[in-house]
Design an enzyme around this catalytic site. Sequence first.
Site, PDB file in Angstrom:
ATOM      1  N   HIS A   1       8.939 -11.982  11.818  1.00  0.00           N
ATOM      2  CA  HIS A   1       9.410 -11.933  10.586  1.00  0.00           C
ATOM      3  C   HIS A   1       9.846 -13.292   9.920  1.00  0.00           C
ATOM      4  O   HIS A   1      10.029 -13.427   8.685  1.00  0.00           O
ATOM      5  CB  HIS A   1      10.513 -11.157  10.545  1.00  0.00           C
TER       6      HIS A   1
ATOM      7  N   GLU B   1       0.619  -1.284  -0.055  1.00  0.00           N
ATOM      8  CA  GLU B   1       0.009   0.025   0.021  1.00  0.00           C
ATOM      9  C   GLU B   1       0.836   1.307  -0.018  1.00  0.00           C
ATOM     10  O   GLU B   1       0.282   2.150  -0.758  1.00  0.00           O
ATOM     11  CB  GLU B   1      -0.847  -0.082   1.102  1.00  0.00           C
TER      12      GLU B   1
ATOM     13  N   ASP C   1       0.378  -9.580   3.948  1.00  0.00           N
ATOM     14  CA  ASP C   1      -0.874  -9.276   4.545  1.00  0.00           C
ATOM     15  C   ASP C   1      -2.057  -9.368   3.737  1.00  0.00           C
ATOM     16  O   ASP C   1      -3.136  -9.679   4.145  1.00  0.00           O
ATOM     17  CB  ASP C   1      -0.824  -7.877   5.026  1.00  0.00           C
TER      18      ASP C   1
HETATM   19  O1  F6P Z   1       4.573  -5.513   5.332  1.00  0.00           O
HETATM   20  C1  F6P Z   1       3.617  -5.873   6.039  1.00  0.00           C
HETATM   21  C2  F6P Z   1       4.250  -6.200   7.489  1.00  0.00           C
HETATM   22  O2  F6P Z   1       4.637  -7.442   7.479  1.00  0.00           O
HETATM   23  C3  F6P Z   1       3.228  -6.296   8.594  1.00  0.00           C
HETATM   24  O3  F6P Z   1       2.219  -7.170   8.755  1.00  0.00           O
HETATM   25  C4  F6P Z   1       4.030  -5.961   9.859  1.00  0.00           C
HETATM   26  O4  F6P Z   1       3.318  -4.980  10.799  1.00  0.00           O
HETATM   27  C5  F6P Z   1       5.016  -5.139   9.378  1.00  0.00           C
HETATM   28  O5  F6P Z   1       5.295  -5.519   7.836  1.00  0.00           O
HETATM   29  C6  F6P Z   1       6.372  -5.036  10.018  1.00  0.00           C
HETATM   30  O6  F6P Z   1       7.323  -4.322   9.350  1.00  0.00           O
HETATM   31  P1  F6P Z   1       8.715  -4.181   9.770  1.00  0.00           P
HETATM   32  O7  F6P Z   1       9.423  -5.377   9.146  1.00  0.00           O
HETATM   33  O8  F6P Z   1       9.125  -3.082   9.085  1.00  0.00           O
HETATM   34  O9  F6P Z   1       8.657  -4.381  11.313  1.00  0.00           O
END
Ligand code: F6P
Length: 341
Positions: free
Chosen positions: A271, A103, A127
Amino acid sequence: MRIGVLTGGGDCPGLNAVIRAVVRKGVEVHGHDFVGFRNGWKGPIEGLTRPLGLDEVEDILTRGGTILGSSRTNPYKVDGGVEAIKRTLAQEGVDALIAIGGEDTLGVAKKLTDDGVGVVGVPKTIDNDLNATDYTFGFDTAVHIATEAIDRLRTTAESHHRALVVEVMGRHAGWIALHSGLAGGANVILVPEKPFNVDQVVGWVERRFEREYAPIIVVAEGAMPEGGAEVLQTGEKDAFGHVRLGGVGTWLADEIAARTGKESRAVVLGHVQRGGTPTAYDRVLATRFGLQAVDAATEGDFGVMVALRGTDIVRVKLSEATETLKTVPSERYAEAEVFFG
Ligand code: F6P
């Protein structure tokens, strides 16, 4: 034609499969050449490039992450960011840009198109919350990983007669929780779209214990109790205004333990859901998106995002894709509710 390619936002299994398809078809069918921009929008802002030809995309189909690197840089929050992008594209002789992202990245792509830059978008996010496409690549892999984790957690939960709360990603949309919870036979699935009642969750958990089964509760990181708020890791916001979520699973496991007297544990998948090799489904979807994206760029069909509709890959306006998020509809959640408790 010379085409720039970048990947922005959180990484996602299948990014390299898109890059490979774009370059393979672009070079071999259309005769284009390519330049890779490093680290999302930071690349064209700061002129960070890397070569991107047939050699560079060899053997990357199955590799997770992105060979281009990624970031959450927002050019509209960087002084002179948009002008810098235009300058870099002119210096590099780039006629079109393929931006692979969610997005935020595609929201920037839409604005840049309005500002006269030729961009084609490719939807990525584990997501699955991008509008105007049935699925984004990366989602299937994330669901697969979460489901495998649920299966594994179930056996230890049963052995110890514990409640196990599994926290999965999903800030505003509970697609990963819904699909992995359904696939893994969770007893409760909690999503950001529907604030939950803690008493009701505890009731479902107790019912499960009464039947000598250990309950598995799948909770999206953005889910919240009725009248409560999201649980944050830090209130600090990134360049797109997002806070870092996390902790609702531990909070809920503590509530369950306190109210039922049963042992509870929380596991945050985090992650892990974004890492490693993409599933076969995501490799195919990402490849088909890449093929369509390079065709759109070739035709000068800018301001579009490639999308999955049924089994077809189509093009939709970036504006349609980015104006709202695709959240879990109540009727889809109701399907899962049948299995609660
Ligand atoms: O890109 C989506 C996402 O995986 C979300 O579900 C999650 O909240 C976010 O990224 C986590 O982001 P970062 O890796 O920047 O902590």
